[in-house]
Design an enzyme around this catalytic site. Structure first.
Site, PDB file in Angstrom:
ATOM      1  N   CYS A   1      -2.173  -7.307  -8.832  1.00 23.84           N
ATOM      2  CA  CYS A   1      -2.069  -8.836  -8.534  1.00 23.84           C
ATOM      3  C   CYS A   1      -1.327  -9.256  -7.640  1.00 23.84           C
ATOM      4  O   CYS A   1      -0.310  -8.669  -7.273  1.00 23.84           O
ATOM      5  CB  CYS A   1      -2.474  -9.636  -9.830  1.00 23.84           C
ATOM      6  SG  CYS A   1      -3.548  -9.091 -11.011  1.00 23.84           S
TER       7      CYS A   1
ATOM      8  N   ARG B   1      -4.123  -6.596  -1.361  1.00 26.46           N
ATOM      9  CA  ARG B   1      -3.690  -5.884  -2.777  1.00 26.46           C
ATOM     10  C   ARG B   1      -5.030  -5.784  -3.674  1.00 26.46           C
ATOM     11  O   ARG B   1      -4.932  -4.960  -4.452  1.00 26.46           O
ATOM     12  CB  ARG B   1      -2.548  -6.727  -3.462  1.00 26.46           C
ATOM     13  CG  ARG B   1      -1.297  -6.686  -2.555  1.00 26.46           C
ATOM     14  CD  ARG B   1      -0.459  -7.783  -3.243  1.00 26.46           C
ATOM     15  NE  ARG B   1       0.207  -7.219  -4.114  1.00 26.46           N
ATOM     16  CZ  ARG B   1       1.561  -7.053  -4.303  1.00 26.46           C
ATOM     17  NH1 ARG B   1       2.230  -7.434  -3.318  1.00 26.46           N
ATOM     18  NH2 ARG B   1       2.155  -6.905  -5.491  1.00 26.46           N
TER      19      ARG B   1
ATOM     20  N   TRP C   1      -6.739  -9.129 -10.117  1.00 26.79           N
ATOM     21  CA  TRP C   1      -7.530  -8.377 -10.218  1.00 26.79           C
ATOM     22  C   TRP C   1      -7.706  -7.976 -11.681  1.00 26.79           C
ATOM     23  O   TRP C   1      -6.876  -7.789 -12.373  1.00 26.79           O
ATOM     24  CB  TRP C   1      -6.844  -6.889  -9.702  1.00 26.79           C
ATOM     25  CG  TRP C   1      -8.092  -5.698  -9.293  1.00 26.79           C
ATOM     26  CD1 TRP C   1      -8.427  -5.111 -10.280  1.00 26.79           C
ATOM     27  CD2 TRP C   1      -8.615  -5.497  -8.243  1.00 26.79           C
ATOM     28  NE1 TRP C   1      -9.429  -4.101  -9.872  1.00 26.79           N
ATOM     29  CE2 TRP C   1      -9.484  -4.659  -8.538  1.00 26.79           C
ATOM     30  CE3 TRP C   1      -8.661  -5.996  -6.844  1.00 26.79           C
ATOM     31  CZ2 TRP C   1     -10.358  -3.765  -7.614  1.00 26.79           C
ATOM     32  CZ3 TRP C   1      -9.277  -5.232  -5.954  1.00 26.79           C
ATOM     33  CH2 TRP C   1     -10.227  -4.188  -6.443  1.00 26.79           C
TER      34      TRP C   1
ATOM     35  N   ASN D   1       1.641 -11.226 -13.136  1.00 23.85           N
ATOM     36  CA  ASN D   1       1.202  -9.714 -12.910  1.00 23.85           C
ATOM     37  C   ASN D   1       1.622  -8.662 -14.010  1.00 23.85           C
ATOM     38  O   ASN D   1       2.882  -8.952 -14.354  1.00 23.85           O
ATOM     39  CB  ASN D   1       1.752  -9.228 -11.622  1.00 23.85           C
ATOM     40  CG  ASN D   1       1.066  -9.845 -10.449  1.00 23.85           C
ATOM     41  OD1 ASN D   1       0.204 -10.808 -10.575  1.00 23.85           O
ATOM     42  ND2 ASN D   1       1.768  -9.612  -9.323  1.00 23.85           N
ATOM     43  N   GLY D   2       0.703  -7.836 -14.349  1.00 20.95           N
ATOM     44  CA  GLY D   2       1.239  -6.733 -15.180  1.00 20.95           C
ATOM     45  C   GLY D   2       0.342  -6.835 -16.344  1.00 20.95           C
ATOM     46  O   GLY D   2      -0.826  -7.385 -16.386  1.00 20.95           O
TER      47      GLY D   2
ATOM     48  N   GLU E   1      -5.705  15.462   2.380  1.00 24.82           N
ATOM     49  CA  GLU E   1      -5.424  13.825   2.817  1.00 24.82           C
ATOM     50  C   GLU E   1      -6.563  13.341   3.588  1.00 24.82           C
ATOM     51  O   GLU E   1      -7.077  12.389   3.235  1.00 24.82           O
ATOM     52  CB  GLU E   1      -4.094  13.896   3.626  1.00 24.82           C
ATOM     53  CG  GLU E   1      -3.846  12.512   4.323  1.00 24.82           C
ATOM     54  CD  GLU E   1      -3.749  11.334   3.249  1.00 24.82           C
ATOM     55  OE1 GLU E   1      -3.466  11.729   2.101  1.00 24.82           O
ATOM     56  OE2 GLU E   1      -3.531  10.194   3.512  1.00 24.82           O
TER      57      GLU E   1
ATOM     58  N   LYS F   1      -8.853  10.092   2.184  1.00 23.10           N
ATOM     59  CA  LYS F   1      -8.962   9.055   3.123  1.00 23.10           C
ATOM     60  C   LYS F   1     -10.622   8.579   3.082  1.00 23.10           C
ATOM     61  O   LYS F   1     -11.180   7.593   2.915  1.00 23.10           O
ATOM     62  CB  LYS F   1      -8.725   9.429   4.559  1.00 23.10           C
ATOM     63  CG  LYS F   1      -7.290   9.312   4.922  1.00 23.10           C
ATOM     64  CD  LYS F   1      -6.242   7.979   4.796  1.00 23.10           C
ATOM     65  CE  LYS F   1      -6.103   7.877   3.301  1.00 23.10           C
ATOM     66  NZ  LYS F   1      -4.843   8.142   2.948  1.00 23.10           N
TER      67      LYS F   1
ATOM     68  N   GLU G   1     -11.561   7.239  -0.289  1.00 26.10           N
ATOM     69  CA  GLU G   1     -10.944   5.832  -0.745  1.00 26.10           C
ATOM     70  C   GLU G   1     -11.833   4.822  -0.088  1.00 26.10           C
ATOM     71  O   GLU G   1     -11.938   3.637  -0.757  1.00 26.10           O
ATOM     72  CB  GLU G   1      -9.566   5.908  -0.061  1.00 26.10           C
ATOM     73  CG  GLU G   1      -8.567   6.471  -0.943  1.00 26.10           C
ATOM     74  CD  GLU G   1      -7.011   6.349  -0.251  1.00 26.10           C
ATOM     75  OE1 GLU G   1      -6.144   6.194  -1.057  1.00 26.10           O
ATOM     76  OE2 GLU G   1      -6.975   6.660   0.769  1.00 26.10           O
TER      77      GLU G   1
ATOM     78  N   HIS H   1     -14.167  31.357  -3.557  1.00 25.83           N
ATOM     79  CA  HIS H   1     -13.980  31.497  -5.215  1.00 25.83           C
ATOM     80  C   HIS H   1     -14.550  30.428  -5.966  1.00 25.83           C
ATOM     81  O   HIS H   1     -14.369  29.983  -6.693  1.00 25.83           O
ATOM     82  CB  HIS H   1     -12.411  31.736  -5.464  1.00 25.83           C
ATOM     83  CG  HIS H   1     -11.615  32.893  -4.943  1.00 25.83           C
ATOM     84  ND1 HIS H   1     -11.905  34.183  -5.282  1.00 25.83           N
ATOM     85  CD2 HIS H   1     -10.721  32.960  -3.924  1.00 25.83           C
ATOM     86  CE1 HIS H   1     -11.170  34.870  -4.775  1.00 25.83           C
ATOM     87  NE2 HIS H   1     -10.401  34.099  -3.928  1.00 25.83           N
TER      88      HIS H   1
ATOM     89  N   LYS I   1      -3.118  -1.296  -3.230  1.00 26.08           N
ATOM     90  CA  LYS I   1      -1.860  -0.634  -2.409  1.00 26.08           C
ATOM     91  C   LYS I   1      -1.131  -0.161  -3.273  1.00 26.08           C
ATOM     92  O   LYS I   1      -0.433   0.900  -2.995  1.00 26.08           O
ATOM     93  CB  LYS I   1      -1.578  -1.696  -1.317  1.00 26.08           C
ATOM     94  CG  LYS I   1      -0.746  -1.307  -0.561  1.00 26.08           C
ATOM     95  CD  LYS I   1      -1.132  -0.509   0.624  1.00 26.08           C
ATOM     96  CE  LYS I   1      -0.492   0.287   1.386  1.00 26.08           C
ATOM     97  NZ  LYS I   1      -1.018   1.398   1.877  1.00 26.08           N
TER      98      LYS I   1
HETATM   99  C1  G6P Z   1      -1.968   3.900  -4.551  1.00 18.09           C
HETATM  100  C2  G6P Z   1      -2.548   3.873  -3.052  1.00 18.09           C
HETATM  101  C3  G6P Z   1      -2.464   5.064  -2.404  1.00 18.09           C
HETATM  102  C4  G6P Z   1      -0.814   5.683  -2.502  1.00 18.09           C
HETATM  103  C5  G6P Z   1      -0.534   5.960  -3.969  1.00 18.09           C
HETATM  104  C6  G6P Z   1       0.851   6.074  -3.962  1.00 18.09           C
HETATM  105  O1  G6P Z   1      -3.104   4.722  -5.314  1.00 18.09           O
HETATM  106  O2  G6P Z   1      -3.834   3.408  -3.077  1.00 18.09           O
HETATM  107  O3  G6P Z   1      -2.612   4.872  -0.933  1.00 18.09           O
HETATM  108  O4  G6P Z   1      -1.085   6.940  -1.731  1.00 18.09           O
HETATM  109  O5  G6P Z   1      -0.644   4.642  -4.545  1.00 18.09           O
HETATM  110  O6  G6P Z   1       1.383   4.884  -3.370  1.00 18.09           O
HETATM  111  P1  G6P Z   1       3.268   5.043  -2.946  1.00 18.09           P
HETATM  112  O7  G6P Z   1       3.284   3.711  -2.735  1.00 18.09           O
HETATM  113  O8  G6P Z   1       3.987   5.692  -4.205  1.00 18.09           O
HETATM  114  O9  G6P Z   1       3.237   5.999  -2.023  1.00 18.09           O
END
Ligand code: G6P
Length: 647
Positions: free
Chosen positions: A35, A60, A109, A135-136, A520, A524, A527, A543, A642
């Site tokens: 949040c 966020r 959130w 937050n938390g 990766e 992407k 996500e 395999h 994020k």
């Molecule tokens: C979240 C984000 C990802 C990121 C991961 C690790 O899942 O959505 O995009 O790669 O955290 O984040 P960091 O800040 O530790 O690289």
């Protein structure tokens, strides 16, 4: 604090304390999405400032928003939905909000309780004279709630956060002579879990109180004014001077000054740091989305990561943060890389490079796995934690565990002053600037540039000769320009996205350094487009996954020219003869590949160790366009955040 107060507190709250301390069984494991918090005390009109701050935190992810203003009495506006809806709700209240100069704001959130008006923050006590944002996760919220209900408190929300405001109210009311600060302090000693809180009260209207345990909080320091936020994005347009609150600390701000102390009331020296990014860096700058802007920033970011670290005159790498530790690194028994998500993929690239150039064995582990087993780690190991945000809960916990067991801990972070950056023994910053798009792009390429430089620095006087290093560095400094050439293919990639946007599965294949890039690329797409996508080592396809291939399945091959190129061509043949639809990322001038693939996206030629910096870019753009064409909110994908700061 006078003894009588202490005694009174104990007699009123002994039950709470006992329950709180023994509430281990109610350890709630929740995947918490981040949040946002903003707050202000000073002399500016606070409402527009808070709303603007909340907008800066929208990236966020959130599902409701609210603010509380203190103008003699407390006024709270909060509702489900976006900040602009909140702004509309506000428009009729001009008379109330004018001239108010203290307030707090929150984007929530949902974790405990649905996204709804009543679950939105700020939460207030029954009298409506204390407002709090959080937050938390308060892990022992259930028992605290039960106790408070027994004391006559009614709850209006289903949130864990609401217990905090009633707890503060209860302590403030019950303990004779206690003040606002002490009430907050006492409440925090009773809670278990994580928090970043910001709280104000009309009973002591000249104060804003914040506290942190596991959830980041930054204080912006102005002249006779203080700004609060859960990250620096909302602060940067007002001040560059910030204090990063540590876990277990709280701060009380008045217009005239502030005091930082531990929750146990031990005064702390607050270190004021300078923010190192500009306002333009957190605005979209003409792009439709932050993600697209950040993809296009990559050439500049790559240069920024290298700036001052590559000396072309003598063809050497100078990594200020680790220069004094090079020998320690070179003589490590092994390195362990810990990370999550995209940073984990960068870590895998780091493994390939460090093993190749420095011949140090490297193990790459998901931080979330590492922290919950009994890993073999200790003195003689160097643990490198990679994190864009520097706040990811699993990475942080894994790092602390490794440190406790005697390993040296090195960080590779983007956010300056983040918790991981502060707690590691030494490390490097990636200098990618703030990354706002939830799907990481420029932070990844910045991490890879840093890892390339690190592996060269470690490889020097080991496997790498000076001419070899010189050749690679000459090439590395030209990579940004090559990356810019790939970005010019944006329209071409958009056309490909249009063609494949309705597929329901994607397969990404690569070998060697292209394998982490395949992972990766698939991440992407998942996500932001919500299409199922899998990344796999190309040779492993036979395999099992080969059974999935049919005429509906787009298969993206990372088939740049390097040592396994011919083998990748064979893998492409295998997919083609099963009618899979092949899209290839290939090196300019490669004629053979166009015969095999339905679509080819060309990248400039570059030496194999540098390939991930280029091959990932078309995959980022492809994911971006597919998601956009499917009508998704690219910068704020559903269910993601994020920075995942709570487990
Ligand atoms: C979240 C984000 C990802 C990121 C991961 C690790 O899942 O959505 O995009 O790669 O955290 O984040 P960091 O800040 O530790 O690289």
């Amino acid at each position: 604090m006078p003894v009588s107060i202490e005694c009174s507190r104990v007699s009123t709250l002994s039950r709470f304390e006992v329950i709180a301390r023994h509430d281990i069984s109610i350890h709630i494991q929740i995947f918490m999405l981040m949040c946002g918090i903003v707050g202000y005390i000073g002399n500016r009109e606070v409402a527009p400032l808070l709303l603007q701050g909340l907008k800066r935190l929208e990236y966020r992810g959130y599902d409701s928003a609210g603010i509380a203003l203190l103008n003699g009495s407390l006024s709270v506006w909060k509702q489900k939905g976006c900040v602009s809806l909140l702004e509309e709700a506000f428009s009729g209240s001009a008379a109330i909000i004018k001239d108010v100069t203290i307030g707090i704001g929150h984007t929530r959130w949902a974790t405990h309780g649905d996204p709804s008006d009543r679950n939105a923050h700020p939460h207030v006590n029954a009298e409506g004279d204390i407002a709090l944002i959080h937050n938390g996760i308060i892990e022992n919220h259930a028992v605290l709630r039960l106790e408070l209900e027994k004391q006559g408190y009614s709850f209006v929300s289903e949130t864990d956060s609401e217990v905090l405001v009633h707890l503060i109210d209860h302590l403030w009311t019950q303990i004779p002579l206690i003040d606002f600060e002490s009430a907050v302090r006492e409440a925090l000693t009773l809670v278990e879990g994580t928090y970043g809180i910001c709280v104000l009260s009309q009973r002591e209207p000249d104060k804003l109180i914040v506290a942190r345990q596991g959830s980041p909080l930054v204080i912006g320091v102005g002249v006779d004014e203080y700004f609060i936020a859960s990250d620096a994005a909302p602060l940067v347009e007002y001040t560059r001077r910030v204090i990063y609150l540590h876990d277990g600390e709280m701060a009380v701000m008045r217009q005239s000054g502030f005091r930082v102390s531990t929750i146990d009331n031990i005064e702390q020296d607050a270190v004021v740091s300078e923010l190192d990014f500009k306002l333009e860096e957190i605005e979209k700058g003409g792009f439709d989305h932050f993600m697209l802007k950040e993809i296009f920033e990559q050439p500049v970011v790559m240069r920024d990561v290298m700036r001052g670290r590559i000396r072309l005159a003598d063809k050497t790498v100078h990594l200020g943060g680790i220069n004094d530790h090079l020998e320690e690194l070179r003589s490590a028994h092994r390195m362990v890389i810990l990370a999550c998500g995209t940073s984990w993929h960068a870590g895998l690239i780091g493994k390939y490079l460090i093993e190749e150039f420095a011949r140090i064995p490297v193990q790459v582990d998901y931080a979330s796995e590492f922290r919950y087993r009994n890993p073999v780690v200790g003195p003689g190991d160097v643990v490198m934690v990679i994190s864009q945000s520097g706040e990811t809960a699993d990475t942080l916990a894994a790092m602390r565990m490794a440190k406790k067991r005697g390993a040296k801990v090195m960080g590779l972070c983007n956010v300056v002053g983040s918790t991981i950056a502060r707690e590691t023994d030494f490390g490097l910053y990636t200098h990618a600037g703030p990354e706002i798009g939830v799907a990481s792009t420029k932070a990844f390429t910045a991490q890879v540039v840093a890892l390339i430089m690190l592996s060269i620095a470690l490889g020097k006087n080991r496997t790498m000769s000076d001419p070899e290093i010189a050749g690679l560095l000459d090439e590395l400094v030209q990579v940004p320009e090559k990356a810019a050439r790939i970005l010019q293919r944006n329209e071409e990639i958009l056309r490909i996205a249009e063609r494949y946007k309705d597929a329901s599965n994607f397969f990404y294949l690569g070998r060697g350094l292209s394998f982490p890039v395949a992972l990766e690329g698939a991440l992407k797409l998942k996500e932001i487009s919500y299409i199922h996508a899998e990344g796999y080592p190309a040779a492993e396809m036979k395999h099992g996954p080969i059974a999935l291939i049919d005429k509906e399945l787009p298969v993206i091959f990372i088939a740049a020219q390097e040592s396994s190129y011919k083998k990748v061509l064979s893998n492409i043949e295998e997919v083609r003869c099963r009618k899979g639809r092949v899209i290839a990322i290939a090196t300019e001038g490669d004629r053979e590949i166009s015969r095999l693939a339905e679509q080819v996206i060309y990248i400039p030629h570059v030496s194999p160790p540098l390939l991930p910096l280029l091959t990932v870019i078309p995959l980022q753009l492809l994911a971006y366009h597919i998601a956009n064409l499917r009508g998704h909110n690219v910068d704020r994908p559903r269910n993601l955040a994020k920075s995942v700061t709570v487990e």
